[in-house]
Write a protein that holds these residues in place. Structure first.
Motif, mmCIF file in Angstrom:
data_model
loop_
_atom_site.group_PDB
_atom_site.id
_atom_site.type_symbol
_atom_site.label_atom_id
_atom_site.label_comp_id
_atom_site.label_asym_id
_atom_site.label_seq_id
_atom_site.Cartn_x
_atom_site.Cartn_y
_atom_site.Cartn_z
ATOM 1 N N UNK A 38 0.823 -1.211 0.000
ATOM 2 C CA UNK A 38 0.000 0.000 0.000
ATOM 3 C C UNK A 38 0.859 1.264 0.000
ATOM 4 N N UNK A 39 2.052 1.167 0.635
ATOM 5 C CA UNK A 39 2.886 2.373 0.681
ATOM 6 C C UNK A 39 3.683 2.560 -0.609
ATOM 7 N N UNK A 41 6.278 1.464 -1.836
ATOM 8 C CA UNK A 41 7.710 1.724 -1.797
ATOM 9 C C UNK A 41 8.564 0.662 -2.472
ATOM 10 N N UNK A 69 -3.357 -13.156 6.305
ATOM 11 C CA UNK A 69 -4.095 -11.942 5.951
ATOM 12 C C UNK A 69 -3.190 -10.716 5.959
ATOM 13 N N UNK A 70 -2.125 -10.764 6.740
ATOM 14 C CA UNK A 70 -1.251 -9.597 6.766
ATOM 15 C C UNK A 70 -0.496 -9.420 5.481
ATOM 16 N N UNK A 74 -1.989 -5.928 2.766
ATOM 17 C CA UNK A 74 -1.180 -4.751 2.436
ATOM 18 C C UNK A 74 -0.587 -4.816 1.029
ATOM 19 N N UNK A 78 -0.371 -5.330 -9.160
ATOM 20 C CA UNK A 78 -0.230 -4.269 -10.160
ATOM 21 C C UNK A 78 -0.247 -4.828 -11.583
ATOM 22 N N UNK B 16 -9.131 -0.021 6.590
ATOM 23 C CA UNK B 16 -8.033 0.281 5.661
ATOM 24 C C UNK B 16 -6.898 0.960 6.432
ATOM 25 N N UNK B 19 -4.826 -1.579 8.039
ATOM 26 C CA UNK B 19 -3.914 -2.257 7.113
ATOM 27 C C UNK B 19 -2.694 -1.377 6.844
ATOM 28 N N UNK B 23 2.012 -1.779 8.031
ATOM 29 C CA UNK B 23 3.226 -1.814 7.219
ATOM 30 C C UNK B 23 4.382 -1.218 8.014
ATOM 31 N N UNK B 25 6.593 0.913 6.956
ATOM 32 C CA UNK B 25 6.377 2.331 6.684
ATOM 33 C C UNK B 25 4.866 2.513 6.525
ATOM 34 N N UNK B 27 2.281 3.940 5.418
ATOM 35 C CA UNK B 27 1.865 4.995 4.496
ATOM 36 C C UNK B 27 1.098 4.381 3.346
ATOM 37 N N UNK B 28 0.431 5.244 2.600
ATOM 38 C CA UNK B 28 -0.294 4.768 1.422
ATOM 39 C C UNK B 28 -0.100 5.783 0.301
ATOM 40 N N UNK B 29 0.028 5.237 -0.871
ATOM 41 C CA UNK B 29 0.189 6.034 -2.058
ATOM 42 C C UNK B 29 -1.200 6.208 -2.652
ATOM 43 N N UNK B 31 -2.609 6.749 -5.445
ATOM 44 C CA UNK B 31 -3.040 6.052 -6.665
ATOM 45 C C UNK B 31 -2.776 4.557 -6.611
ATOM 46 N N UNK B 32 -2.547 4.043 -5.409
ATOM 47 C CA UNK B 32 -2.125 2.641 -5.324
ATOM 48 C C UNK B 32 -3.159 1.692 -5.932
ATOM 49 N N UNK B 33 -4.430 2.007 -5.759
ATOM 50 C CA UNK B 33 -5.458 1.127 -6.300
ATOM 51 C C UNK B 33 -6.756 1.903 -6.408
ATOM 52 N N UNK B 34 -7.404 1.767 -7.559
ATOM 53 C CA UNK B 34 -8.636 2.535 -7.784
ATOM 54 C C UNK B 34 -9.711 2.233 -6.763
ATOM 55 N N UNK B 36 -9.454 1.790 -3.711
ATOM 56 C CA UNK B 36 -9.163 2.319 -2.371
ATOM 57 C C UNK B 36 -9.251 3.838 -2.306
ATOM 58 N N UNK B 93 2.829 11.060 -0.623
ATOM 59 C CA UNK B 93 2.467 9.822 0.040
ATOM 60 C C UNK B 93 1.810 10.224 1.364
ATOM 61 N N UNK B 171 -4.177 -8.005 12.233
ATOM 62 C CA UNK B 171 -5.374 -8.839 12.055
ATOM 63 C C UNK B 171 -5.089 -10.287 12.408
ATOM 64 N N UNK B 189 -10.411 -5.639 14.192
ATOM 65 C CA UNK B 189 -11.323 -6.351 13.298
ATOM 66 C C UNK B 189 -12.316 -7.206 14.081
#
Lengths: 127, 299
Positions: A38-39, A41, A69-70, A74, A78, B16, B19, B23, B25, B27-29, B31-34, B36, B93, B171, B189
């Motif tokens: 998700x990040x 990177x 699930x982890x 995340x 692509x 979300x 989730x 990570x 880091x 963070x979330x970008x 445009x990572x997924x439409x 989201x 980000x 989770x 959760x």
């Protein structure tokens, strides 16, 4: 060929690719998965040989536990390469599908776009 | 910072955030997924995500390019050394704002107003105390061994801490780790109100974890324990005899009758409910008197 939205994340888990008899398809398998957290990177790309008898999930399971699930939570898919083998003349078609909606197929492929889109829909890869 | 109550936070968006939090880091970008984008936008608007710049970008071929600031414009040199400008959005980000999660827990559980404590930077927090006396903690990346060990050490050093609850964005918990040194561990959760589309922690689930709150109001069989209005009382044998008499009588009883029930040589009931100059918590709360020698149960 572009599609507005793809549902590639279901490919994080092992899944079947059912085919219709009239499609003359012998086998369908994923030969490459490009994942991104998700990040954003990094990229994680898993590739298997075309000739591999195991699925990509089986091969990668020694290093990535797709069932956790982890991992799934995340990562987003692509890009995926799907290799379709046909009974007729041992023909093969390689589809490179990106989550942004673009699909590329082999230049000399005789498989038409409509049939490809039909199968992608059938496999629930298109929203 | 204005805290948005959980009532306005879609459960989907919060999960979300969990989730993203898990990570390394967190963070979330954008445009990572439409699929989201809506949830990410919601979290940005809630200040759950804070914008930050990254110094790389993925070009149209999927290659990573270093982003350079040239005359206050961001871009990169492609393989042909041509300058390609990029918009701010593409190098932005969004990182999780941990304070948002901590404050959200605090406001949702309506726990005490003392500031939360950071016990391990970016990993483990003491959020507050849920009534009656349940310490509430928040932990992320609990499934990672090194974090689990560090949290273990912190809890071990906090001797005398009452049994509490560790809420986690993880989770999945390591096998056998649903409890950590007496503290119950539960994933967000698994403790959000099921029949709600919005974020809301189910306090019944939390209280059930530590065996509090779902106890039925009333007295134990031998009247040695009572649970009234969310508070637990314990009684000695003589005290229990008096409580039993009052309960069964249902009204006022004279002290002499009660002392006879307790088979006590004390000259007043209140003396039976005093020890080391301290008054029993039940006295004057559930055991009332009219200063004329009459006592009754207010429960």
């Amino acid at each position: 060929m572009n599609a507005t939205k793809f549902n590639l994340d279901r490919l994080l888990m092992p899944c079947d690719f059912p085919t219709k008899p009239e499609g003359n398809i012998k086998n369908v398998k994923i030969t490459s998965l490009r994942l991104k957290p998700l990040n954003g990177e990094c990229d994680i790309t898993i590739k298997i040989p075309d000739s591999s008898k195991k699925t990509i999930h089986d091969m990668a399971s020694n290093w990535i536990s797709f069932g956790r699930s982890e991992i799934i939570n995340v990562l987003v898919v692509r890009e995926v390469n799907i290799l379709m083998s046909f009974h007729h003349h041992n023909q093969k078609v390689n589809l490179k599908i990106k989550s942004d909606g673009t699909i590329k197929k082999d230049k000399n492929s005789l498989m038409d776009n409509q049939l490809i889109e039909e199968y992608l829909n059938y496999w629930q890869l298109i929203h | 910072m204005t805290i948005t109550t959980g009532a306005h936070i879609p459960k989907k968006s919060f999960l979300l955030a969990c989730k993203i939090c898990e990570q390394g880091n967190p963070a979330v970008y954008f445009d990572i997924h439409h699929s989201l984008k809506d949830d990410i936008e919601k979290l940005i608007n809630l200040r759950a995500l804070i914008a930050d710049n990254k110094n790389w970008i993925e070009d149209e071929n999927g290659n990573y390019q270093e982003v350079i600031n040239r005359d206050n414009k961001f871009g990169y040199f492609n393989l042909n050394q041509q300058w390609t400008e990029v918009c701010n959005n593409s190098i932005t980000i969004h990182k999780i704002n941990f304070n948002w999660i901590v404050n959200l827990i605090s406001s949702d559980l309506v726990i005490d107003k003392y500031p939360s404590d950071i016990l391990i930077n970016d990993i483990f927090w003491r959020v507050g105390t849920l009534s009656p006396e349940i310490p509430i903690f928040f932990a992320r990346r609990l499934s990672h061994q090194e974090n689990f060990e560090e949290i273990y050490k912190i809890l071990e050093a906090r001797k005398g801490t009452k049994k509490g609850i560790i809420l986690t964005t993880s989770s999945e918990l390591p096998f056998g780790c649903s409890r950590l040194l007496g503290h119950e561990v539960i994933s967000f959760r698994d403790c959000l109100v099921h029949d709600s589309k919005n974020f809301k922690i189910d306090q019944d689930i939390l209280r059930a974890l530590v065996d509090i709150g779902i106890k039925k109001e009333g007295f134990s069989v031998g009247y040695r324990t009572a649970y009234i209005d969310g508070k637990e009382y314990s009684f000695s044998k003589k005290q229990a005899a008096i409580v039993e008499a009052l309960h069964k009588h249902g009204g006022k009883m004279n002290k002499h009758e009660l002392l006879a029930e307790a088979d006590s040589e004390q000259y007043d009931v209140y003396r039976i409910f005093r020890s080391n100059n301290k008054k029993h918590p039940a006295l004057d709360t559930i055991i009332k008197n009219d200063s004329k020698g009459n006592y009754w149960l207010d429960a």
